[in-house]
Write an enzyme that holds these catalytic residues in place. Sequence first.
Site, mmCIF file in Angstrom:
data_model
loop_
_atom_site.group_PDB
_atom_site.id
_atom_site.type_symbol
_atom_site.label_atom_id
_atom_site.label_comp_id
_atom_site.label_asym_id
_atom_site.label_seq_id
_atom_site.Cartn_x
_atom_site.Cartn_y
_atom_site.Cartn_z
ATOM 1 N N ASP A 235 -13.146 2.532 3.236
ATOM 2 C CA ASP A 235 -13.826 3.126 3.962
ATOM 3 C C ASP A 235 -15.046 2.987 4.358
ATOM 4 O O ASP A 235 -15.684 3.283 4.962
ATOM 5 C CB ASP A 235 -13.070 4.272 3.271
ATOM 6 N N ASP B 289 3.167 -0.481 0.392
ATOM 7 C CA ASP B 289 2.735 -2.244 -0.309
ATOM 8 C C ASP B 289 3.040 -1.550 -1.364
ATOM 9 O O ASP B 289 3.175 -2.466 -2.412
ATOM 10 C CB ASP B 289 1.517 -1.842 -0.308
#
Length: 703
Positions: free
Chosen positions: A434, A281
């Site tokens: 997460d 990214d």
Amino acid sequence: MAPPLFKWGVKESHRGTPVVVKMENPNWSMVELEGPSEEDLIITDPSSGIPRDKGRGKNAKQLTWVLLLKAHRAAGCLTSLAPALWGLVSAVKRRVASGRTDADTDGGREKENPTVKSRFYSCIKIFLWLSVLLLCFEVAAYFKGWHFGAPHIQLEYLFWAPSFGVKDFFDWLYAVWVFVRVEYLAPPLQFLTNACIVLFLIQSLDRLVLCLGCFWIRFKKIKPVPKEGALDLESGDKGFFPMVLVQIPMCNEKEVYQQSIVAVCNLDWPKSKLLIQVLDDSDDPTTQLLIKEEVQKWQQEGANILYRHRVIRDGYKAGNLKSAMNCSYVKDYEFVAIFDADFQPTPDFLKNTVPHFKDNDELGLVQARWSFVNKDENLLTRLQNINLSFHFEVEQQVNGVFINFFGFNGTAGVWRIKALEEAGGWLERTTVEDMDIAVRAHLHGWKFIFLNDVECQCELPESYEAYRKQQHRWHSGPMQLFRLCLPDIIRAKISVWKKFNMIFLFFLLRKLILPFYSFTLFCIILPMTMFVPEAELPAWVVCYIPAAMSFLNILPAPKAFPFIVPYLLFENTMSVTKFNAMISGLFQLGSAYEWVVTKKSGRSSEGDLVSLIEKGPKHQRGSSAPDLEEMKEELRRQEQKVSSKKKKKHNRIYMKELSLAFLLLTASARSLLSAQGIHFYFLLFQGISFLLVGLDLIGEQVD
């Protein structure tokens, strides 16, 4: 006649050249200190050169020389203090002269919400100036002998307006202050103190229970074991080798991308059943080019690896992972292993984790432990290692063994892709994607396993700036998630005990209550009780229980015992950042949505990469030492091209921490008037701790 000369010799050893001590007079000496310690010294007869008997050598003269040697070492330690103090003073001067504070940003991308920041900082400044004013008032009252207590104050005297003399006015003013303090300030402050003490005791009890659970696991030697036959990995096609997808999400991490790609490409797993996705990214063209070239090099070596770059970088890491999971070929894979850019799994990582899924259809996640290549780099990394060692060995191991649930750490874990899909996949709604996926998977009935004996190397943030931003994200995200997940937890078809564990223990106690009472009790209430002594904070709350909790925290990292006091003080110092982050996340303030990539330094050495390649299987050996050297040289050339464009790193002054330092030091000065020993020492050292952190003297120092 002059006394005989004595020659002191040493046994030949690898530790250095001999020590020669010539004694011409018992009262003075000339000592050459190079090499071995005094334990190796032996006396040699000056005439014959034969070593004297050890029993006879242990006389007063030998003892004198041993003491002299020890004194010399002590003097050396003392002399080293002066340069250290001078370096500290010089660093403070440079920091103040530069004038860079946490309000300054690089490019404007990492700036906190200005409204939230200014409000929180303003509250701290109000407490600081109020405490300074009260200190001056109390000092004047102390030296004038004004020690009014509530019973000695006449109510009529309070409403009598003095019309003569400055002394009469101050007498009246101090009497009014004592009355207001006793009647109006002390009761609510004492109530808040008692409430925080209760929360503190509950959290301490939780920590004690976790430690007892860890002790029980060690005593009974409990550890997750794969089902019988799952470890038959050497039998070719007959072994358990499912299709595994490996993902390496990264963003502008030029310092560490190489070591993670090298490590993952050397995983010992059949090439036909392994696919590696490098999910880049980065918005820096140079970094993109370097990563793409590294991937192409491994493709030419035969590794099954792909490079993916998103043009629209929405959703940060969660968006990156979500985009990768939408690829059509993902349906052919059963498991996905995730590694951040600075993580270096060992070649046998998949062999140690994937077999746990065999014949265990309820298992959704296998999480490995982190280990750190730079844990001894500076004081900051040592203190982080203590914290994370407790997190892994105690919190996650105990929760994994007894309730099969813990928060996914975002990396160094293997997921069953079916569990991810049933939980709804990766969502970009918080900065802790997460933990989000772990909570949703647990609500769908999936179980987790934590492997304490399987480690994956990574890096710790070495600068306080990087660590501070990491902690802000780690403590604002859970509060965001709690607001979003609470209705789902209440409606979930799981046991009442699991709901209680998730709501009260996992979210409220460990994510909300801990930063709340740490900041409120030790940074606000404690200094305020020095100015409002009618509200008492017992010494056992200030000293004994925190010391006991720090002792428990440091047990998983026994080599760090010398740092137990700095650890205790630093945890309280970090409470200001954690409290600010918790409030931001709980009330959905602007800074809660910041997702800043933690800065890495690339501590994996060239030798580490070479050794990693040499450990890899022969069919996947992708580089030799000369190739690696050429690769490093190319990287240096690329770095030189962008060095002129790269902004320099700077140490900063952190105003909130600095203001709290002066607040605590002011309160410690006030405690002297009340002769409160333990409170004074705690406030003094805690204030110094805030001062060092506020001046950015605890982590990486940039010249």
